[in-house]
Design a protein around this motif. Structure first.
Motif, short mmCIF file in Angstrom:
data_model
loop_
_atom_site.label_atom_id
_atom_site.label_comp_id
_atom_site.label_asym_id
_atom_site.label_seq_id
_atom_site.Cartn_x
_atom_site.Cartn_y
_atom_site.Cartn_z
N HIS A 1 5.91 -1.19 -1.93
CA HIS A 1 4.49 -1.32 -1.63
C HIS A 1 4.18 -2.75 -1.21
O HIS A 1 4.84 -3.70 -1.62
CB HIS A 1 3.63 -0.97 -2.85
N ASP A 2 3.14 -2.86 -0.38
CA ASP A 2 2.59 -4.16 -0.05
C ASP A 2 1.07 -4.04 -0.17
O ASP A 2 0.54 -3.01 -0.63
CB ASP A 2 3.03 -4.62 1.34
N GLN A 3 0.37 -5.06 0.22
CA GLN A 3 -1.09 -5.06 0.07
C GLN A 3 -1.73 -3.92 0.85
O GLN A 3 -2.70 -3.31 0.40
CB GLN A 3 -1.66 -6.41 0.52
N ALA A 4 -1.17 -3.59 2.01
CA ALA A 4 -1.75 -2.53 2.84
C ALA A 4 -1.60 -1.17 2.17
O ALA A 4 -2.56 -0.38 2.15
CB ALA A 4 -1.07 -2.51 4.21
N ILE B 1 -1.24 -0.51 -1.03
CA ILE B 1 -2.09 -0.48 -2.23
C ILE B 1 -3.55 -0.26 -1.83
O ILE B 1 -4.29 0.48 -2.48
CB ILE B 1 -1.92 -1.78 -3.04
N GLU B 2 -3.95 -0.85 -0.72
CA GLU B 2 -5.31 -0.65 -0.22
C GLU B 2 -5.51 0.81 0.21
O GLU B 2 -6.56 1.40 -0.05
CB GLU B 2 -5.58 -1.59 0.96
N ARG C 1 -6.11 2.87 -2.88
CA ARG C 1 -7.47 2.69 -3.37
C ARG C 1 -8.48 3.46 -2.52
O ARG C 1 -9.38 4.14 -3.05
CB ARG C 1 -7.83 1.19 -3.39
N GLU D 1 -2.97 1.44 -9.15
CA GLU D 1 -2.94 0.16 -8.43
C GLU D 1 -2.40 -0.95 -9.31
O GLU D 1 -1.51 -1.70 -8.92
CB GLU D 1 -4.35 -0.19 -7.93
N ARG E 1 1.20 -3.06 -8.95
CA ARG E 1 1.23 -4.53 -8.87
C ARG E 1 2.13 -5.12 -9.96
O ARG E 1 2.77 -6.15 -9.75
CB ARG E 1 -0.19 -5.10 -8.98
#
Length: 199
Positions: A121-124, A126-127, A130, A165, A169
């Motif tokens: 996973h990366d920030q994208a 995880i977004e 959400r 989420e 992380r």
């Protein structure tokens, strides 16, 4: 002293999503299809979905299946969105809005479950998780009251979705936390020896 008890339990795809959310969602969908007289269309679509790698063709109509295992629920997660969309095709004008919201609810949960299976996973991503969860809550609130008051969406496993989420992380991904690997060993480590014992 260095252990945080709140971090010991991580969300588990097998029990939270497959045997929790999808099981509950399918009960709700079945009531929805019955109310709007679309069960026959759904069964027809269900039986005509072709096999592909990682997915076995359903041999019976959905209503005739009496028990689902984790693997069956994982397969449902892959096909429920297109199957429902096809079954709700060409609605009457007065049903268009509710059908659209039902499809949005199922699409969001299906996308959330597929995204939760990522091994990196990366920030994208995880977004995306959400956003899919927000869309699910938005659409299920709109549909739940109208369709089936008995289909209460207030239970523990739906709450656990909001912890995905944070867990990703903390650990990087959730596939390694899944209990499905331990449960694969049940037949050889528990069930077979028990059946050979004098009970």
């Amino acid at each position: 002293p260095f252990v945080d008890p709140y971090e010991l339990h991580q969300p588990d795809n097998l029990h939270v999503i497959y045997l929790g959310m999808f099981k509950h969602l399918m009960e709700w969908i079945e009531e929805f299809l019955h109310r709007y007289q679309r069960r026959t269309e759904f069964d027809l679509v269900w039986q005509t979905i072709p096999s592909y790698p990682g997915f076995s063709h359903p041999s019976k109509p959905y209503r005739q299946i009496t028990q689902f295992q984790g693997k069956d629920m994982r397969n449902i997660g892959r096909i429920i969105y297109p199957a429902l969309a096809a079954a709700l095709w060409n609605p009457q004008p007065r049903h268009r809005d509710i059908f659209h919201r039902a499809i949005a609810c199922v699409r969001a949960m299906a996308c959330f479950s597929l995204m939760a299976q990522y091994r990196a996973h990366d920030q994208a991503t995880i977004e995306y998780l959400r956003l899919y969860l927000e869309e699910f809550h938005r659409s299920k609130d709109a549909v739940d009251e109208i369709i089936y008051a008995g289909s209460n969406f207030d239970f523990v496993k739906i709450h656990l979705l909001c912890h995905y989420e944070h867990a990703i992380r903390m650990t990087g991904e959730l596939v390694q936390q899944s209990t499905k690997y331990a449960e694969l060993n049940h037949p050889t480590q528990a069930k077979d020896p028990f059946s050979r014992s004098n009970k």
